[in-house]
Scaffold this motif. Sequence first.
Motif, PDB file in Angstrom:
ATOM      1  N   LEU A   1       0.833  -1.207   0.000  1.00 55.31           N
ATOM      2  CA  LEU A   1       0.000   0.000   0.000  1.00 55.31           C
ATOM      3  C   LEU A   1       0.865   1.253   0.000  1.00 55.31           C
ATOM      4  CD1 LEU A   1      -2.902   1.135   0.192  1.00 55.31           C
ATOM      5  CD2 LEU A   1      -2.637   1.079   2.681  1.00 55.31           C
ATOM      6  N   LYS A   2       1.940   1.239   0.760  1.00 54.41           N
ATOM      7  CA  LYS A   2       2.868   2.382   0.812  1.00 54.41           C
ATOM      8  C   LYS A   2       3.505   2.610  -0.545  1.00 54.41           C
ATOM      9  CE  LYS A   2       7.419   3.272   2.389  1.00 54.41           C
ATOM     10  NZ  LYS A   2       8.578   2.650   2.918  1.00 54.41           N
ATOM     11  N   GLU A   3       3.945   1.548  -1.192  1.00 55.59           N
ATOM     12  CA  GLU A   3       4.585   1.666  -2.514  1.00 55.59           C
ATOM     13  C   GLU A   3       3.579   2.167  -3.547  1.00 55.59           C
ATOM     14  OE1 GLU A   3       6.408  -2.043  -3.522  1.00 55.59           O
ATOM     15  OE2 GLU A   3       7.859  -1.898  -1.876  1.00 55.59           O
ATOM     16  N   LYS A   4       2.339   1.711  -3.474  1.00 53.10           N
ATOM     17  CA  LYS A   4       1.311   2.154  -4.411  1.00 53.10           C
ATOM     18  C   LYS A   4       1.032   3.637  -4.266  1.00 53.10           C
ATOM     19  CE  LYS A   4      -3.320   0.997  -5.957  1.00 53.10           C
ATOM     20  NZ  LYS A   4      -4.529   0.240  -5.694  1.00 53.10           N
ATOM     21  N   LYS A   5       0.969   4.137  -3.024  1.00 52.02           N
ATOM     22  CA  LYS A   5       0.738   5.555  -2.777  1.00 52.02           C
ATOM     23  C   LYS A   5       1.916   6.394  -3.242  1.00 52.02           C
ATOM     24  CE  LYS A   5      -2.816   5.430   0.603  1.00 52.02           C
ATOM     25  NZ  LYS A   5      -3.615   6.349   1.308  1.00 52.02           N
ATOM     26  N   GLU A   6       3.143   5.882  -3.075  1.00 53.50           N
ATOM     27  CA  GLU A   6       4.333   6.609  -3.522  1.00 53.50           C
ATOM     28  C   GLU A   6       4.350   6.696  -5.047  1.00 53.50           C
ATOM     29  OE1 GLU A   6       7.662   4.538  -1.841  1.00 53.50           O
ATOM     30  OE2 GLU A   6       7.409   5.459   0.140  1.00 53.50           O
ATOM     31  N   GLN A   7       3.922   5.658  -5.733  1.00 58.75           N
ATOM     32  CA  GLN A   7       3.920   5.664  -7.199  1.00 58.75           C
ATOM     33  C   GLN A   7       2.838   6.615  -7.737  1.00 58.75           C
ATOM     34  OE1 GLN A   7       3.390   1.660  -8.508  1.00 58.75           O
ATOM     35  NE2 GLN A   7       5.513   1.061  -8.106  1.00 58.75           N
ATOM     36  N   SER A   8       1.693   6.716  -7.087  1.00 55.44           N
ATOM     37  CA  SER A   8       0.610   7.573  -7.565  1.00 55.44           C
ATOM     38  C   SER A   8       0.890   9.047  -7.261  1.00 55.44           C
ATOM     39  CB  SER A   8      -0.720   7.138  -6.947  1.00 55.44           C
ATOM     40  OG  SER A   8      -0.696   7.327  -5.548  1.00 55.44           O
ATOM     41  N   ALA A   9       1.772   9.325  -6.317  1.00 54.53           N
ATOM     42  CA  ALA A   9       2.054  10.732  -5.950  1.00 54.53           C
ATOM     43  C   ALA A   9       3.104  11.350  -6.821  1.00 54.53           C
ATOM     44  CB  ALA A   9       2.514  10.789  -4.506  1.00 54.53           C
TER      45      ALA A   9
END
Length: 161
Positions: free
Chosen positions: A153-161
């Motif tokens: 979830l952390k990696e997904k949020k970092e990629q979308s930001a």
Amino acid sequence: MTRNEKAEIISNLEAEFKASEAIVVCDYRGLSVKKLEALRIAAKEQNVKVQVIKNTLAKIALNNSAKDGMELKDTNIFVWGEDQLAVTKVVAKFEEANKDLFKIKTAYIDGEVAPVSKVVALSKMPSRDELIAMLLQVWNAPIQNFTIGLNALKEKKEQSA
């Protein structure tokens, strides 16, 4: 062997047989000294005792320790210890490696004379340490999955930001 020596051997065996949870009698005819020594080393690592005992002395010691009923014939080697699984694992593993020369004849397990099939079945069971390891893996799995999910979830949020 004098009568006193025999009496001493019987009393030592009687005490050890009383304390043991499993006693396995095997045929070792034709086994080399080198292979017998390998059996003794493997047994010692598991706190299991191995000894060639005269049948008459063994019968007396077994009867005195309330573990009678085993039929003792021909040449026998006795394997015993406080841990049933350790004794059966040592014997079954050695029998598997030396099929033609080493055979399990009979055993005394759980307060009764046990057939060879019970010895083999017990040898395939996991030991106490293996069961604890399995339990810890089961307990640890939800925590691992949760941390993997949080990391994803952390990696997904970092990629979308």
